[in-house]
Scaffold this active site. Structure first.
Site, PDB file in Angstrom:
ATOM      1  CG  LEU A 174      -2.112  -0.990   1.159  1.00  0.00           C
ATOM      2  CD1 LEU A 174      -2.915  -0.941   2.433  1.00  0.00           C
ATOM      3  CD2 LEU A 174      -3.008  -0.741  -0.048  1.00  0.00           C
ATOM      4  CB  CYS A 192       1.595   0.001   7.220  1.00  0.00           C
ATOM      5  SG  CYS A 192       2.466   1.584   7.152  1.00  0.00           S
ATOM      6  CG  HIS A 193      -0.992  -3.134   6.041  1.00  0.00           C
ATOM      7  ND1 HIS A 193      -0.546  -2.010   5.380  1.00  0.00           N
ATOM      8  CD2 HIS A 193      -2.298  -2.899   6.361  1.00  0.00           C
ATOM      9  CE1 HIS A 193      -1.533  -1.128   5.291  1.00  0.00           C
ATOM     10  NE2 HIS A 193      -2.601  -1.632   5.874  1.00  0.00           N
ATOM     11  N   GLY A 194       2.652  -5.351   8.348  1.00  0.00           N
ATOM     12  CA  GLY A 194       3.442  -6.499   8.756  1.00  0.00           C
ATOM     13  C   GLY A 194       4.108  -7.271   7.651  1.00  0.00           C
TER      14      GLY A 194
END
Length: 228
Positions: A174, A192-194
Site C-alpha cells: 500500500l 503498517c501491515h506487517g
C-alpha cells in the site's frame, strides 16, 4: 321535382359564355419576347471585354506566367514553413524541462557505507535503500530456495554487484515506507501491515504481493552508481 330540374339545367348553362381569350399581362411585351424575330445588335447590350484585356498571353508574355508560378510557389512555401514551425514549437513544449531532466538522474557514492549498514537516499522524490552486505549475508540470500519465495527472484538477478543491494523504499502493498534492519529476516519491515523482507529486498512474510522494486541504475565507478 327531379324532372323539372333536369329540364331547367341545360337552359341555365346555355346562358353562360366563357371567354378563353388570353390577354397579355404587360401589354405587347410578352408577345415581343416570344416572337421569332431576331433582335438587332444594339438590343443585346454592351459587350464585356475585360477578360480579353486582362488575359495573359502565354506566347507573347511568357514572363508573366513564370512570375505567377513563382508567387504561388512562394506563398505555399511560406505556409509550409509556418506549419512546420508550429509543429516544432508544439513538440518542444511537450519535452521535459532542464530542471526535470536534472532530477531524473542522480549519482551516489557508496564508498562511505559501512559493511552491514543501510543508508536512505532520495531519487525522484522517492526513498531509496542502499545496503552494503557482508560475504555471510550474500551467501545466506543466495542459498534461499525459490519455493520459499512468493515473488520468485534470485539474489543475483536483483544486484549488479553482490556487495550492494539497491531497492526503492516503498512497500508494494500500500505504498508505506519500511523500516531498515528490522523484521524476521533482518532486511526491512513494514509496520503498517506487517510485511517482512530479507536482505535482498524479497518478500518473505506478510501481505505484500511483490518484492521491493529495484530501480534502474548502473556503476560508473568502483563505488559510484548513477540512477535513472
Amino acid at each position: 321535382a327531379f324532372r323539372a330540374a333536369s329540364r331547367l339545367a341545360p337552359r341555365a348553362f346555355g346562358q353562360v359564355t366563357l371567354d378563353f381569350n388570353v390577354r397579355p399581362l404587360f401589354g405587347n411585351t410578352a408577345g415581343r419576347a416570344f416572337s421569332g424575330k431576331t433582335p438587332a445588335l444594339h438590343e443585346l447590350g454592351s459587350v464585356d471585354h475585360m477578360f480579353e484585356e486582362d488575359r495573359v498571353d502565354k506566347v507573347a508574355e511568357p514572363e508573366r506566367r513564370a512570375f505567377t508560378y513563382l508567387m504561388l510557389s512562394s506563398v505555399r512555401f511560406a505556409y509550409a514553413s509556418a506549419a512546420r514551425l508550429l509543429v516544432v514549437k508544439f513538440v518542444a513544449s511537450m519535452s521535459a524541462s532542464a530542471d526535470v531532466l536534472a532530477l531524473a538522474f542522480s549519482e551516489f557514492d557508496l564508498s562511505s557505507i559501512e559493511m552491514g549498514k543501510t543508508i536512505t537516499a532520495k531519487w525522484r522524490g522517492k526513498p531509496v535503500f542502499i545496503r552494503r552486505r557482508s560475504a555471510a549475508e550474500i551467501a545466506t540470500e543466495a542459498a534461499v530456495p525459490m519455493e520459499y519465495l512468493r515473488d520468485q527472484e534470485t539474489d543475483a538477478d536483483r544486484t549488479l554487484k553482490p556487495e550492494f543491494i539497491v531497492v526503492l523504499g516503498i512497500c508494494p502493498h500500500l505504498g508505506c515506507v519500511p523500516v531498515s534492519n528490522a523484521g524476521d529476516f533482518g532486511g526491512w519491515f513494514c509496520p503498517c501491515h506487517g510485511s517482512h523482507y530479507d536482505k535482498s529486498g524479497r518478500i518473505r512474510k506478510g501481505p505484500s504481493p511483490l518484492n521491493l522494486e529495484v530501480p534502474p541504475y548502473k556503476f560508473i565507478d568502483e563505488n559510484v552508481i548513477l540512477m535513472g
